[in-house]
Scaffold this motif. Structure first.
Motif, PDB file in Angstrom:
ATOM      1  N   VAL A 331       1.709  -0.516  14.589  1.00  0.00           N
ATOM      2  CA  VAL A 331       1.521  -1.866  15.121  1.00  0.00           C
ATOM      3  C   VAL A 331       0.439  -2.558  14.306  1.00  0.00           C
ATOM      4  CG1 VAL A 331       1.042  -3.215  17.184  1.00  0.00           C
ATOM      5  CG2 VAL A 331       2.147  -0.981  17.394  1.00  0.00           C
ATOM      6  N   LEU A 332       0.749  -3.784  13.876  1.00  0.00           N
ATOM      7  CA  LEU A 332      -0.115  -4.504  12.942  1.00  0.00           C
ATOM      8  C   LEU A 332      -0.932  -5.584  13.646  1.00  0.00           C
ATOM      9  CD1 LEU A 332       2.501  -4.957  10.070  1.00  0.00           C
ATOM     10  CD2 LEU A 332       0.958  -3.018  10.472  1.00  0.00           C
ATOM     11  N   THR A 333      -2.003  -5.953  13.046  1.00  0.00           N
ATOM     12  CA  THR A 333      -2.841  -7.034  13.570  1.00  0.00           C
ATOM     13  C   THR A 333      -2.323  -8.408  13.158  1.00  0.00           C
ATOM     14  OG1 THR A 333      -4.286  -6.827  11.635  1.00  0.00           O
ATOM     15  CG2 THR A 333      -4.915  -5.607  13.622  1.00  0.00           C
ATOM     16  N   GLU A 334      -1.420  -8.450  12.200  1.00  0.00           N
ATOM     17  CA  GLU A 334      -0.813  -9.694  11.732  1.00  0.00           C
ATOM     18  C   GLU A 334       0.688  -9.471  11.577  1.00  0.00           C
ATOM     19  OE1 GLU A 334      -2.598 -11.312   8.198  1.00  0.00           O
ATOM     20  OE2 GLU A 334      -4.513 -10.345   8.656  1.00  0.00           O
ATOM     21  N   PRO A 335       1.495 -10.533  11.603  1.00  0.00           N
ATOM     22  CA  PRO A 335       2.946 -10.387  11.457  1.00  0.00           C
ATOM     23  C   PRO A 335       3.350 -10.151   9.996  1.00  0.00           C
ATOM     24  CG  PRO A 335       2.391 -12.704  11.728  1.00  0.00           C
ATOM     25  CD  PRO A 335       1.104 -11.940  11.897  1.00  0.00           C
ATOM     26  N   ARG A 336       3.020  -8.976   9.479  1.00  0.00           N
ATOM     27  CA  ARG A 336       3.286  -8.665   8.079  1.00  0.00           C
ATOM     28  C   ARG A 336       4.125  -7.396   7.925  1.00  0.00           C
ATOM     29  NH1 ARG A 336       0.591 -12.099   5.017  1.00  0.00           N
ATOM     30  NH2 ARG A 336       0.952 -10.899   3.117  1.00  0.00           N
ATOM     31  N   ALA A 337       4.976  -7.128   8.923  1.00  0.00           N
ATOM     32  CA  ALA A 337       5.803  -5.921   8.859  1.00  0.00           C
ATOM     33  C   ALA A 337       6.760  -5.952   7.671  1.00  0.00           C
ATOM     34  CB  ALA A 337       6.579  -5.749  10.163  1.00  0.00           C
ATOM     35  N   ALA A 338       7.315  -7.110   7.369  1.00  0.00           N
ATOM     36  CA  ALA A 338       8.226  -7.204   6.222  1.00  0.00           C
ATOM     37  C   ALA A 338       7.510  -6.865   4.927  1.00  0.00           C
ATOM     38  CB  ALA A 338       8.836  -8.606   6.144  1.00  0.00           C
ATOM     39  N   GLU A 339       6.260  -7.291   4.824  1.00  0.00           N
ATOM     40  CA  GLU A 339       5.472  -6.975   3.631  1.00  0.00           C
ATOM     41  C   GLU A 339       5.176  -5.474   3.548  1.00  0.00           C
ATOM     42  OE1 GLU A 339       5.002  -9.474   5.632  1.00  0.00           O
ATOM     43  OE2 GLU A 339       4.794 -11.315   4.454  1.00  0.00           O
ATOM     44  N   VAL A 340       4.934  -4.842   4.704  1.00  0.00           N
ATOM     45  CA  VAL A 340       4.705  -3.397   4.726  1.00  0.00           C
ATOM     46  C   VAL A 340       5.981  -2.666   4.301  1.00  0.00           C
ATOM     47  CG1 VAL A 340       4.235  -1.402   6.211  1.00  0.00           C
ATOM     48  CG2 VAL A 340       2.889  -3.502   6.469  1.00  0.00           C
ATOM     49  N   GLN A 341       7.098  -3.128   4.783  1.00  0.00           N
ATOM     50  CA  GLN A 341       8.375  -2.503   4.402  1.00  0.00           C
ATOM     51  C   GLN A 341       8.591  -2.584   2.895  1.00  0.00           C
ATOM     52  OE1 GLN A 341      11.940  -3.416   6.779  1.00  0.00           O
ATOM     53  NE2 GLN A 341      13.057  -3.739   4.863  1.00  0.00           N
ATOM     54  N   ARG A 342       8.314  -3.752   2.316  1.00  0.00           N
ATOM     55  CA  ARG A 342       8.499  -3.919   0.863  1.00  0.00           C
ATOM     56  C   ARG A 342       7.510  -3.058   0.084  1.00  0.00           C
ATOM     57  NH1 ARG A 342       9.672  -9.351   2.222  1.00  0.00           N
ATOM     58  NH2 ARG A 342       7.504  -9.995   1.950  1.00  0.00           N
ATOM     59  N   ALA A 343       6.269  -3.032   0.518  1.00  0.00           N
ATOM     60  CA  ALA A 343       5.264  -2.243  -0.186  1.00  0.00           C
ATOM     61  C   ALA A 343       5.583  -0.755  -0.098  1.00  0.00           C
ATOM     62  CB  ALA A 343       3.878  -2.522   0.393  1.00  0.00           C
ATOM     63  N   ALA A 344       6.086  -0.328   1.055  1.00  0.00           N
ATOM     64  CA  ALA A 344       6.446   1.077   1.218  1.00  0.00           C
ATOM     65  C   ALA A 344       7.601   1.442   0.293  1.00  0.00           C
ATOM     66  CB  ALA A 344       6.810   1.358   2.672  1.00  0.00           C
ATOM     67  N   ALA A 345       8.605   0.581   0.201  1.00  0.00           N
ATOM     68  CA  ALA A 345       9.734   0.860  -0.689  1.00  0.00           C
ATOM     69  C   ALA A 345       9.262   0.934  -2.143  1.00  0.00           C
ATOM     70  CB  ALA A 345      10.808  -0.202  -0.520  1.00  0.00           C
ATOM     71  N   GLY A 346       8.356   0.043  -2.504  1.00  0.00           N
ATOM     72  CA  GLY A 346       7.808   0.091  -3.857  1.00  0.00           C
ATOM     73  C   GLY A 346       7.091   1.392  -4.152  1.00  0.00           C
ATOM     74  N   ALA A 347       6.502   1.992  -3.102  1.00  0.00           N
ATOM     75  CA  ALA A 347       5.790   3.265  -3.256  1.00  0.00           C
ATOM     76  C   ALA A 347       6.699   4.471  -3.069  1.00  0.00           C
ATOM     77  CB  ALA A 347       4.640   3.326  -2.255  1.00  0.00           C
ATOM     78  N   GLY A 348       7.998   4.217  -2.764  1.00  0.00           N
ATOM     79  CA  GLY A 348       8.945   5.316  -2.626  1.00  0.00           C
ATOM     80  C   GLY A 348       9.151   5.819  -1.213  1.00  0.00           C
ATOM     81  N   PHE A 349       8.946   4.941  -0.214  1.00  0.00           N
ATOM     82  CA  PHE A 349       9.141   5.316   1.187  1.00  0.00           C
ATOM     83  C   PHE A 349       9.972   4.239   1.876  1.00  0.00           C
ATOM     84  CE2 PHE A 349       5.116   7.017  -0.239  1.00  0.00           C
ATOM     85  CZ  PHE A 349       5.198   8.357   0.136  1.00  0.00           C
ATOM     86  N   LEU A 350      10.947   4.646   2.666  1.00  0.00           N
ATOM     87  CA  LEU A 350      11.756   3.700   3.427  1.00  0.00           C
ATOM     88  C   LEU A 350      11.275   3.674   4.870  1.00  0.00           C
ATOM     89  CD1 LEU A 350      15.356   4.474   2.098  1.00  0.00           C
ATOM     90  CD2 LEU A 350      13.691   2.780   1.256  1.00  0.00           C
ATOM     91  N   VAL A 351      10.771   2.524   5.301  1.00  0.00           N
ATOM     92  CA  VAL A 351      10.392   2.277   6.688  1.00  0.00           C
ATOM     93  C   VAL A 351      11.061   0.976   7.106  1.00  0.00           C
ATOM     94  CG1 VAL A 351       8.225   3.551   6.481  1.00  0.00           C
ATOM     95  CG2 VAL A 351       8.257   1.073   6.051  1.00  0.00           C
ATOM     96  N   ASN A 352      10.922   0.597   8.381  1.00  0.00           N
ATOM     97  CA  ASN A 352      11.692  -0.530   8.902  1.00  0.00           C
ATOM     98  C   ASN A 352      10.806  -1.523   9.646  1.00  0.00           C
ATOM     99  OD1 ASN A 352      13.635  -1.020  11.793  1.00  0.00           O
ATOM    100  ND2 ASN A 352      14.012  -2.103   9.905  1.00  0.00           N
ATOM    101  N   ALA A 353      10.854  -2.785   9.234  1.00  0.00           N
ATOM    102  CA  ALA A 353      10.139  -3.858   9.933  1.00  0.00           C
ATOM    103  C   ALA A 353      10.946  -4.254  11.158  1.00  0.00           C
ATOM    104  CB  ALA A 353       9.946  -5.047   8.995  1.00  0.00           C
TER     105      ALA A 353
END
Length: 388
Positions: A331-353
């Motif tokens: 759970v994030l302090t700001e509505p940036r889940a989509a950004e976390v999903q993109r950053a995770a994919a760039g680092a080689g991890f698939l997560v879901n916003a």
């Protein structure tokens, strides 16, 4: 032309264009069409219980498709009977099973069973939870409390009254002797992996018992070991009248189930409901392989490592972690889940916003401690990139 471009030209635009085109998988790892490797912490939205290309699943499906791939509901085959018996054994209570193709169809079956009960008893309305998700077909969508996907397809055929999830007193006020059934998720999935307060589901059971309403537990995401129990309701200390299953049950093959306990299991008469592909032999063989090979001890051993590791990421963007077992949300302090999903994919991890401020993390149930550590180690940097 890339596969993503071809997808965009060939398909309706309801999904947009997904950011990654996958080519193959093995265990908890998948590779895209360019050969990039990812650790899969989505598992097909809590579907791939045994990961990708699990030998037992491959063998069971290959053997069954070479033996008998389809029968329709006009004939009986052993895999469907074995699967129903296996589910009933794990549930440990008198019940009957209907097999479908998906979660929304399992909920449609529960909806029709409830309507049968309601009309017999002269009852008139349903109760469900705000932000709950039960599917996208019209019956299941009627019960879905997510306005953004519901309202544009109304009006709906039945009266459904929505109450805040987790508020037992609001539920008590809403459920009267005219209520047909209460539909609840033991943990709300699409709302952002939101567990109920302690005692809420037992209170729901008591309210339904007092008024005669049916209690339906939608365990499309929460069942089949995802929370560390075969079924999440078992940990919450209640038995529903109707239980719906799908997702992780087939380990990647399409299957759903609606289980009716006691009298609720005999509400349908001959011809009241059916499915051409429900109980398909190949999907049943896959589900049996999942149930025979899933290790709950492993889930319960590694799940605390995932949660504590994520919680230890000291970053201003991380508000906290919620969920159960191997089904969590950062759970994030700001509505940036989509950004976390993109950053995770760039680092080689698939997560879901899953929500603007919540990132769903639901790896295959075979995920190892080392694979969890890999995500945990990378998570602070992922958050930092997303924050920027």
């Amino acid at each position: 032309m890339s596969l993503l471009d071809r997808f965009e030209q060939a398909f309706m635009p309801n999904y947009g264009v997904p950011p990654v085109a996958l080519a193959r998988g093995e265990g908890t790892r998948v590779w895209d069409v360019d050969g990039k490797e990812y650790l899969d912490f989505i598992a097909g939205i809590a579907v791939s219980s045994l990961g990708h290309a699990h030998p037992a699943l491959v063998e069971a499906v290959s053997r069954q498709v070479a033996t008998l791939a389809h029968t329709s509901n006009l004939f009986v085959h052993e895999p469907e009977v074995l699967l129903a018996e296996k589910l009933l054994g794990l549930l440990g209570a008198p019940a009957r099973v209907f097999l479908a193709n998906s979660g929304t169809e399992a909920n449609e079956a529960a909806y029709k069973l409830a309507l049968t009960y309601g009309r017999r008893e002269g009852r008139s309305y349903f109760v469900a939870a705000e932000n709950g998700f039960h599917g996208r077909t019209i019956g299941a969508l009627s019960l879905t409390g997510k306005k953004s996907i519901r309202d544009q397809f109304g009006p709906f055929p039945v009266d459904v009254r929505f109450v805040p999830y987790g508020d037992a007193e609001a539920l008590r006020r809403a459920v009267t002797g005219d209520c047909i059934a209460v539909f609840l998720e033991p943990t709300q999935g699409e709302a952002g992996v939101v567990p109920p307060p302690e005692g809420y589901l037992r209170a729901a059971r008591e309210i339904c018992d007092a008024t005669g309403a049916l209690l339906v537990a939608d365990e499309i995401q929460s069942a089949i070991g995802r929370t560390g129990h075969w079924f999440a309701h078992q940990a919450d200390g209640f038995v529903p009248d109707l239980l719906t299953l799908a997702k992780g049950l087939g380990g990647g093959l399409p299957i759903g189930a609606c289980v009716g306990f006691g009298a609720a299991g005999t509400l349908f008469g001959k011809g009241d409901h059916g499915s051409t592909f429900g109980g398909n032999p190949v999907s049943c063989a896959a589900a049996l392989a999942v149930l025979d090979n899933l290790d709950l001890d492993h889930v319960n051993a590694v799940a605390p490592r995932l949660r504590s590791g994520l919680e230890s990421a000291a970053h201003p963007l991380l508000k906290g972690v919620r969920g159960r077992g191997l089904w969590l949300a950062a759970v994030l302090t700001e509505p940036r889940a989509a950004e976390v999903q993109r950053a995770a994919a760039g680092a080689g991890f698939l997560v879901n916003a899953v929500q603007p401020d919540a990132v769903r993390i639901a790896p295959p149930l075979v995920v190892t401690a080392d694979e969890i550590d890999a995500l945990v180690t990378a998570f602070p940097k992922i958050l930092e990139e997303a924050a920027q």
